[in-house]
Design a protein around this motif. Structure first.
Motif, PDB file in Angstrom:
ATOM      1  N   GLY A 384      34.035  44.383 -23.865  1.00 19.08           N
ATOM      2  CA  GLY A 384      34.856  43.174 -23.897  1.00 19.08           C
ATOM      3  C   GLY A 384      35.363  42.818 -22.521  1.00 19.08           C
ATOM      4  N   THR A 385      35.755  43.833 -21.765  1.00 18.35           N
ATOM      5  CA  THR A 385      36.255  43.590 -20.408  1.00 18.35           C
ATOM      6  C   THR A 385      35.143  43.114 -19.494  1.00 18.35           C
ATOM      7  OG1 THR A 385      37.834  45.390 -20.781  1.00 18.35           O
ATOM      8  CG2 THR A 385      37.599  44.592 -18.536  1.00 18.35           C
ATOM      9  N   VAL A 386      33.953  43.761 -19.589  1.00 20.75           N
ATOM     10  CA  VAL A 386      32.811  43.349 -18.752  1.00 20.75           C
ATOM     11  C   VAL A 386      32.464  41.891 -19.001  1.00 20.75           C
ATOM     12  CG1 VAL A 386      30.321  43.621 -18.455  1.00 20.75           C
ATOM     13  CG2 VAL A 386      31.791  45.631 -18.452  1.00 20.75           C
ATOM     14  N   MET A 387      32.321  41.531 -20.273  1.00 17.86           N
ATOM     15  CA  MET A 387      31.916  40.167 -20.608  1.00 17.86           C
ATOM     16  C   MET A 387      32.972  39.146 -20.179  1.00 17.86           C
ATOM     17  SD  MET A 387      30.175  40.940 -24.342  1.00 17.86           S
ATOM     18  CE  MET A 387      29.934  39.212 -24.756  1.00 17.86           C
ATOM     19  N   SER A 388      34.254  39.482 -20.384  1.00 19.63           N
ATOM     20  CA  SER A 388      35.303  38.528 -20.009  1.00 19.63           C
ATOM     21  C   SER A 388      35.409  38.386 -18.499  1.00 19.63           C
ATOM     22  CB  SER A 388      36.654  38.952 -20.604  1.00 19.63           C
ATOM     23  OG  SER A 388      37.070  40.195 -20.100  1.00 19.63           O
ATOM     24  N   TYR A 389      35.203  39.488 -17.764  1.00 13.06           N
ATOM     25  CA  TYR A 389      35.288  39.403 -16.309  1.00 13.06           C
ATOM     26  C   TYR A 389      34.067  38.716 -15.707  1.00 13.06           C
ATOM     27  CZ  TYR A 389      39.638  41.751 -15.181  1.00 13.06           C
ATOM     28  OH  TYR A 389      40.973  42.049 -15.016  1.00 13.06           O
ATOM     29  N   ILE A 390      32.895  38.879 -16.344  1.00 15.89           N
ATOM     30  CA  ILE A 390      31.728  38.134 -15.865  1.00 15.89           C
ATOM     31  C   ILE A 390      32.002  36.640 -15.972  1.00 15.89           C
ATOM     32  CG2 ILE A 390      29.344  37.513 -16.426  1.00 15.89           C
ATOM     33  CD1 ILE A 390      28.852  40.442 -17.125  1.00 15.89           C
ATOM     34  N   CYS A 391      32.529  36.236 -17.124  1.00 16.16           N
ATOM     35  CA  CYS A 391      32.870  34.815 -17.291  1.00 16.16           C
ATOM     36  C   CYS A 391      33.973  34.407 -16.325  1.00 16.16           C
ATOM     37  CB  CYS A 391      33.302  34.550 -18.731  1.00 16.16           C
ATOM     38  SG  CYS A 391      31.953  34.620 -19.924  1.00 16.16           S
ATOM     39  N   ASN A 392      34.962  35.286 -16.170  1.00 14.70           N
ATOM     40  CA  ASN A 392      36.089  34.960 -15.292  1.00 14.70           C
ATOM     41  C   ASN A 392      35.687  34.898 -13.827  1.00 14.70           C
ATOM     42  OD1 ASN A 392      38.980  34.448 -15.055  1.00 14.70           O
ATOM     43  ND2 ASN A 392      39.111  36.442 -14.066  1.00 14.70           N
ATOM     44  N   ALA A 393      34.591  35.571 -13.491  1.00 13.02           N
ATOM     45  CA  ALA A 393      34.129  35.555 -12.106  1.00 13.02           C
ATOM     46  C   ALA A 393      33.475  34.231 -11.724  1.00 13.02           C
ATOM     47  CB  ALA A 393      33.143  36.701 -11.876  1.00 13.02           C
ATOM     48  N   PHE A 394      32.919  33.529 -12.723  1.00 11.21           N
ATOM     49  CA  PHE A 394      32.145  32.337 -12.396  1.00 11.21           C
ATOM     50  C   PHE A 394      32.673  31.050 -13.036  1.00 11.21           C
ATOM     51  CE2 PHE A 394      29.250  35.999 -12.178  1.00 11.21           C
ATOM     52  CZ  PHE A 394      28.892  35.908 -10.840  1.00 11.21           C
ATOM     53  N   ILE A 395      33.165  31.127 -14.275  1.00 14.08           N
ATOM     54  CA  ILE A 395      33.630  29.911 -14.943  1.00 14.08           C
ATOM     55  C   ILE A 395      34.738  29.201 -14.177  1.00 14.08           C
ATOM     56  CG2 ILE A 395      34.795  29.048 -17.020  1.00 14.08           C
ATOM     57  CD1 ILE A 395      33.148  30.960 -18.678  1.00 14.08           C
ATOM     58  N   PRO A 396      35.783  29.919 -13.674  1.00 15.91           N
ATOM     59  CA  PRO A 396      36.844  29.206 -12.961  1.00 15.91           C
ATOM     60  C   PRO A 396      36.370  28.456 -11.722  1.00 15.91           C
ATOM     61  CG  PRO A 396      37.584  31.385 -13.605  1.00 15.91           C
ATOM     62  CD  PRO A 396      36.109  31.341 -13.857  1.00 15.91           C
TER      63      PRO A 396
END
Length: 441
Positions: A384-396
């Motif tokens: 859950g952390t990996v997936m959320s941080y991957i998104c958080n690394a690029f989506i913002p």
């Protein structure tokens, strides 16, 4: 030891003892971790942008590099803590990222900040799965939600202290010994993190079946007997070392995927990190800035305080009633309402400020349904952390680019779509858990 031999008063005393030591050090550790993680945003609006001549989306890249380092460490950390326990590994990593946070106080350019943020993220990647794995091993299902939330509210607490610290330092220590206020903030944060890490070597309990020897000053043999008996009461299996085979097996559980997806998109519905950029953009009628550097750091504390209260109330009621879905859906409704406010952009400034609230019960929900799969729980916390941080690394970068502040074109609209999707996904998970329960009986 026979489960029936545990006196309820003795069991309650054990839980209170565990709360006093383990939850306290966990709360402090994660609070300072989150201060170390988020102070970059407060520093940016407190003089760092001007001192280091930052421009464009470099603030976004600071977050992206931190997230990249964080992601790389998560799965290796799961394997390490499953074999050797978290009581040595976690404080060691905490000590290292505390020293590196101090190093941010002497950064001379954005390239140095890039490197330090990546390495800090790398070592911080061990914290979340390690703490949540320990909580899921020591506490019973009806105790987990509140304890995970007590740990998790260190996040808004850290954000509040980060803002308060930056505001106070910008006012009182800016220029002292030739250092800007934001530099003092990184130095003080790092020193506090180092102190907590040193204490954690003695306080983190390890696992009930593999106690940290240094924690015996507060967890006596009788306490370990009680902990092991409590685990047997709910059919909980001990933590064993994760192998390649058992690691891959964890991904055959639908719970790992469903909870991780809900977690990922739920984590990307809160644009609170960009709130102070909006505040910084506000002007008085004469064109002067509306808020001082101190106020830019103090004002977000209001929303963070609301987040903290909601976290405790939602998790406490969830444990008391033994229900998770109603409170998860209430959280989603709050997120959806908040994002709608951000999209409408009301002329009333105070209404616009109301758009940032969050909470989390997903990890507790998943833990209860994976009592007999300790490795799957650990891998779930990491996934859950990996997936959320991957998104958080690029989506913002696309949704909330710093150059578009304060009127981002797609940010709130995209996050609203995520929030609505999570609402319906949690309903689906609820019925899937019911189906799984019937299948197992």
């Amino acid at each position: 030891m026979n489960i029936s031999q545990i006196d309820p008063r003795e069991e309650r005393a054990f839980v209170w003892r565990l709360d006093l030591f383990f939850l306290t050090i966990g709360f402090l550790g994660y609070m300072f971790k989150y201060i170390d993680q988020t102070n970059i945003n407060n520093a940016y609006v407190s003089g760092m942008q001007e001192d280091l001549s930052l421009f464009g989306n470099q603030l976004n890249y600071f977050t992206t590099l931190f997230s990249a380092g964080y992601i790389i460490m998560l799965y290796p950390s799961c394997v390490i803590i499953s074999h050797f326990g978290p009581s040595k590994w976690l404080p060691t990593c905490e000590l290292i990222w505390g020293i590196l946070t101090c190093c941010l106080s002497v950064a001379k350019n954005y390239q140095q900040v890039y490197g330090l943020r990546f390495i800090i993220g790398f070592f911080e990647g061990t914290a979340w799965p390690a703490y949540f794995t320990m909580i899921s091993q020591w506490y019973l299902p009806h105790e987990i939600g509140l304890r995970m939330s007590i740990y998790n509210i260190a996040q808004p607490t850290g954000a509040m202290l980060s803002g308060a610290m930056q505001g106070a330092l910008a006012t009182n220590l800016n220029g002292v010994l030739g250092r800007s206020g934001w530099r003092w903030a990184f130095l003080i944060n790092g020193v506090c993190t180092i102190a907590v890490a040193l204490a954690a070597f003695f306080i983190l309990p390890g696992y009930p079946e593999r106690q940290n020897p240094l924690s015996k000053f507060y967890l006596k043999p009788r306490h370990i007997e009680i902990a092991l008996a409590r685990g047997r009461r709910v059919g909980r299996k001990p933590q064993t070392g994760i192998t390649i085979k058992s690691f891959l097996r964890c991904f055959t559980f639908w719970q790992v995927w469903a909870i991780s997806i809900a977690w990922t998109f739920g984590a990307n519905t809160i644009p609170s990190n960009y709130y102070n950029l909006w505040l910084k953009s506000l002007k008085n009628p004469d064109g002067t800035v509306k808020y001082s550097v101190g106020m830019l750091n103090y004002l977000p504390i209001i929303g963070q305080a609301i987040q903290l209260v909601c976290e405790i109330l939602f998790s406490g009621f969830s444990d008391f009633f033994g229900k998770h879905l109603p409170f998860l859906l209430l959280h989603s409704v709050i997120n959806i309402t908040s994002l709608a406010i951000l999209i409408v952009r009301p002329a009333n400034e105070h209404a616009y400020m109301a758009g940032c609230v969050s909470t989390m019960l997903l990890c507790a929900w998943a833990s209860i349904h994976l009592q007999d799969e300790p490795e799957a729980r650990t891998v779930l916390f990491a996934t859950g952390t990996v997936m959320s941080y991957i998104c958080n690394a690029f989506i913002p970068i696309a949704a909330y680019p710093a150059v578009e502040a304060p009127h981002w074109r797609i940010g709130a609209k995209l996050y609203l779509g995520f929030a609505v999707m999570v609402f319906f996904l949690m309903i689906g998970i609820h019925f899937a858990f019911r189906w799984q329960k019937k299948r197992n009986t």
